[in-house]
Design an enzyme around this catalytic site. Structure first.
Site, PDB file in Angstrom:
ATOM      1  N   ARG A 226       0.808  -1.231   0.000  1.00  8.86           N
ATOM      2  CA  ARG A 226       0.000   0.000   0.000  1.00  8.86           C
ATOM      3  C   ARG A 226       0.845   1.288   0.000  1.00  8.86           C
ATOM      4  O   ARG A 226       0.546   2.209  -0.758  1.00  8.86           O
ATOM      5  CB  ARG A 226      -1.002  -0.005   1.164  1.00  8.86           C
ATOM      6  CG  ARG A 226      -1.949  -1.201   1.123  1.00  8.86           C
ATOM      7  CD  ARG A 226      -3.129  -1.080   2.079  1.00  8.86           C
ATOM      8  NE  ARG A 226      -4.070  -0.078   1.648  1.00  8.86           N
ATOM      9  CZ  ARG A 226      -4.145   1.139   2.135  1.00  8.86           C
ATOM     10  NH1 ARG A 226      -3.359   1.495   3.127  1.00  8.86           N
ATOM     11  NH2 ARG A 226      -5.017   2.001   1.652  1.00  8.86           N
TER      12      ARG A 226
ATOM     13  N   CYS B 122      14.791  -4.758  -4.337  1.00  8.16           N
ATOM     14  CA  CYS B 122      15.727  -3.973  -5.126  1.00  8.16           C
ATOM     15  C   CYS B 122      15.009  -2.935  -5.966  1.00  8.16           C
ATOM     16  O   CYS B 122      15.031  -2.990  -7.200  1.00  8.16           O
ATOM     17  CB  CYS B 122      16.574  -4.909  -5.979  1.00  8.16           C
ATOM     18  SG  CYS B 122      17.580  -5.918  -4.906  1.00  8.16           S
TER      19      CYS B 122
HETATM   20  N1  LLP Z   1     -17.501  -3.727  -2.810  1.00  7.82           N
HETATM   21  C1  LLP Z   1     -16.890  -3.629  -3.997  1.00  7.82           C
HETATM   22  C2  LLP Z   1     -17.658  -3.869  -5.217  1.00  7.82           C
HETATM   23  C3  LLP Z   1     -15.531  -3.284  -4.055  1.00  7.82           C
HETATM   24  O1  LLP Z   1     -14.929  -3.175  -5.245  1.00  7.82           O
HETATM   25  C4  LLP Z   1     -14.806  -3.065  -2.868  1.00  7.82           C
HETATM   26  C5  LLP Z   1     -13.378  -2.729  -2.895  1.00  7.82           C
HETATM   27  C6  LLP Z   1     -15.486  -3.192  -1.636  1.00  7.82           C
HETATM   28  C7  LLP Z   1     -16.836  -3.518  -1.649  1.00  7.82           C
HETATM   29  C8  LLP Z   1     -14.810  -2.987  -0.317  1.00  7.82           C
HETATM   30  O2  LLP Z   1     -14.316  -1.721  -0.171  1.00  7.82           O
HETATM   31  P1  LLP Z   1     -13.734  -1.256   1.263  1.00  7.82           P
HETATM   32  O3  LLP Z   1     -14.883  -1.257   2.243  1.00  7.82           O
HETATM   33  O4  LLP Z   1     -12.704  -2.229   1.670  1.00  7.82           O
HETATM   34  O5  LLP Z   1     -13.202   0.097   1.022  1.00  7.82           O
HETATM   35  N2  LLP Z   1      -6.451  -2.190  -2.469  1.00  7.82           N
HETATM   36  C9  LLP Z   1      -7.021  -0.904  -2.120  1.00  7.82           C
HETATM   37  C10 LLP Z   1      -8.512  -0.976  -1.983  1.00  7.82           C
HETATM   38  C11 LLP Z   1      -9.208  -1.534  -3.196  1.00  7.82           C
HETATM   39  C12 LLP Z   1     -10.671  -1.725  -2.985  1.00  7.82           C
HETATM   40  C13 LLP Z   1     -11.283  -2.488  -4.096  1.00  7.82           C
HETATM   41  N3  LLP Z   1     -12.697  -2.671  -3.966  1.00  7.82           N
HETATM   42  C14 LLP Z   1      -6.328  -0.383  -0.853  1.00  7.82           C
HETATM   43  O6  LLP Z   1      -5.417  -1.044  -0.359  1.00  7.82           O
HETATM   44  O7  LLP Z   1      -6.681   0.681  -0.366  1.00  7.82           O
END
Ligand code: LLP
Length: 418
Positions: free
Chosen positions: A310, A341
């Site tokens: 992240r 690296c």
């Molecule tokens: N529902 C859908 C359709 C989604 O695409 C996502 C997240 C969620 C729910 C859940 O979202 P949350 O409540 O966790 O914000 N890798 C990124 C976050 C990508 C989120 C992708 N979709 C990070 O590390 O911040």
């Protein structure tokens, strides 16, 4: 960010000393506090159910560890899954198919066939996908995902709800898509949207709810379809920095509920991932080297963006502390960087910490969401172990990969010799 307790200079998580965890399980290590997970689930479930009948579909892309899924299954959660791998993890963890909603993008026929076999409801992302599913099984339970033209998120990379994003059916085509679904033989059960990830402004959740209610009413009025649920997706942020405040769940819930009152909607669905798991888990990483350059001091640790991507990928802030010097005064400014690296391999920049020495343990906060689930084997390094702590006891819930695991799926053609 949670407040951690200490015993002398040692940080504790779930009543267990971090020094003990590192001694027993090694580093890099991700440690999850079971009670924190239960608390977070209950907080979000109760805040929404106090104002509207709400189903919580935990977005397991944030963290699909089987033990964490077991805990959430026991708490009564349902699931937002995005791949057949996530579906299998949830079935294995004890969720029944009807407690899972699959929301994919770029979904193959093969994946849909497997979902149909497992009777897992599918949230349709495009008209093309709808037609391909009809050819497989036009009686399968479905809902439709709309692109609401409402976006939010901590980084452009995670905004999903704006017009040009690849997700969902455009707003002005969604009523026609419901009509086509019915013509193809389906009985659609719900309507879904997701604005993005990592926001806490209640008005964004209100705006997307308003868009969905408008479509819900048109679908009922023009097509006579009475949808069972509206799903506003996930996206509730958490405070990664010490000075940030927790999202006001009650304010978000009441903003959303205010748009639903009198609409005839029976069930609200929410899909929080980050909110439920992020602050339950820390990453423990050992200091291998401390290095001075003419312009800055580096703390070099054994976890890089192979373990937590992240910071490198989104420039995200994760708080860090020296776990074995937790009570000590900050003295020096450091960058905390990993063993990969690449210059972009860092965990934290410009942080004031007590004087750091080789062998110290750096604790990286709030890695439960999109931490392990986005980790990789880059630089041919094994993935870290995971531990669950509960009331003073620690359980290994994922073994550390070993070097042999890295070669398990590779083959050398015989013509290349031994
Ligand atoms: N529902 C859908 C359709 C989604 O695409 C996502 C997240 C969620 C729910 C859940 O979202 P949350 O409540 O966790 O914000 N890798 C990124 C976050 C990508 C989120 C992708 N979709 C990070 O590390 O911040």
């Amino acid at each position: 960010m949670r407040d951690f307790q200490r015993r002398k200079d040692n940080m504790l998580i779930g009543g267990v000393s971090i020094a003990k965890l590192v001694g027993r399980f090694g580093t890099p290590l991700m440690v999850t506090d079971e009670n924190a997970l239960r608390e977070n689930y209950r907080a979000v479930h109760n805040a929404f159910n106090a104002v509207f009948p709400t189903r919580v579909n935990y977005a397991c892309k944030a963290n699909s560890n089987l033990s964490l899924l077991r805990v959430l299954e026991q708490e009564g959660s349902c699931i937002d899954a995005v791949s057949i791998g996530e579906v299998e993890a949830c079935l294995k963890a004890g969720f029944s198919a009807e407690r899972i909603l699959y929301t994919g993008v770029s979904v193959s026929d093969d994946e849909m066939r497997q979902l149909v076999e497992r009777k897992v409801p599918i949230n349709i992302d495009s008209i093309g996908q709808l037609r391909r599913l009809a050819a497989l099984d036009n009686g399968h339970p479905i809902s439709l995902r709309v692109n609401p033209d409402v976006g939010s998120g901590h980084s452009q990379k995670v905004v999903t709800g704006t017009k040009g994003a690849k997700f969902g059916i455009p707003k002005d085509e969604i009523v026609a898509a419901f009509a086509e679904a019915v013509k193809l033989g389906f009985s659609p059960k719900g309507l879904h949207a997701h604005t993005g990830s990592g926001g806490s402004d209640p008005t964004v959740f209100g705006r997307v709810t308003e868009v969905l209610v408008g479509i819900f009413e048109r679908v009922r009025g023009e097509l006579g379809i009475d949808l069972e649920f509206l799903d506003i997706g996930g996206g509730i942020g958490i405070p990664y920095r010490p000075e940030e405040l927790r999202a006001d769940l009650e304010a978000i819930a009441s903003e959303v509920a205010s748009k639903l009152q009198g609409s005839g909607v029976r069930t609200l669905v929410i899909e929080p991932g980050r909110y439920i798991v992020a602050d339950t888990t820390v990453l423990l990483t050992r200091v291998n080297d401390v290095k001075s350059t003419p312009v800055k001091e580096y703390v070099l640790v054994d976890a890089g963006f192979n373990t937590l991507i992240r910071p490198a990928f989104y420039d995200s802030y994760h708080h860090v502390a020296v776990a074995n010097k937790f009570g000590q005064q900050a003295q020096l400014k450091y960058d905390v960087a990993g063993p990969l690296c690449e210059t972009g391999d860092y965990l934290a920049k410009e942080r004031y910490l007590p004087k750091v020495e080789v062998g110290d343990t750096i604790c990286v906060y709030d890695v439960g969401a999109y931490g392990f689930s986005m980790s990789s084997n880059y630089n041919t390094r094994p993935r870290c172990a995971e531990v669950l702590v509960n009331e003073g006891k620690a359980f290994l819930i994922r073994e550390r990969e070993d070097i042999k695991d890295l070669f398990r799926h590779q083959k050398i053609p015989s013509r290349l010799g031994p």
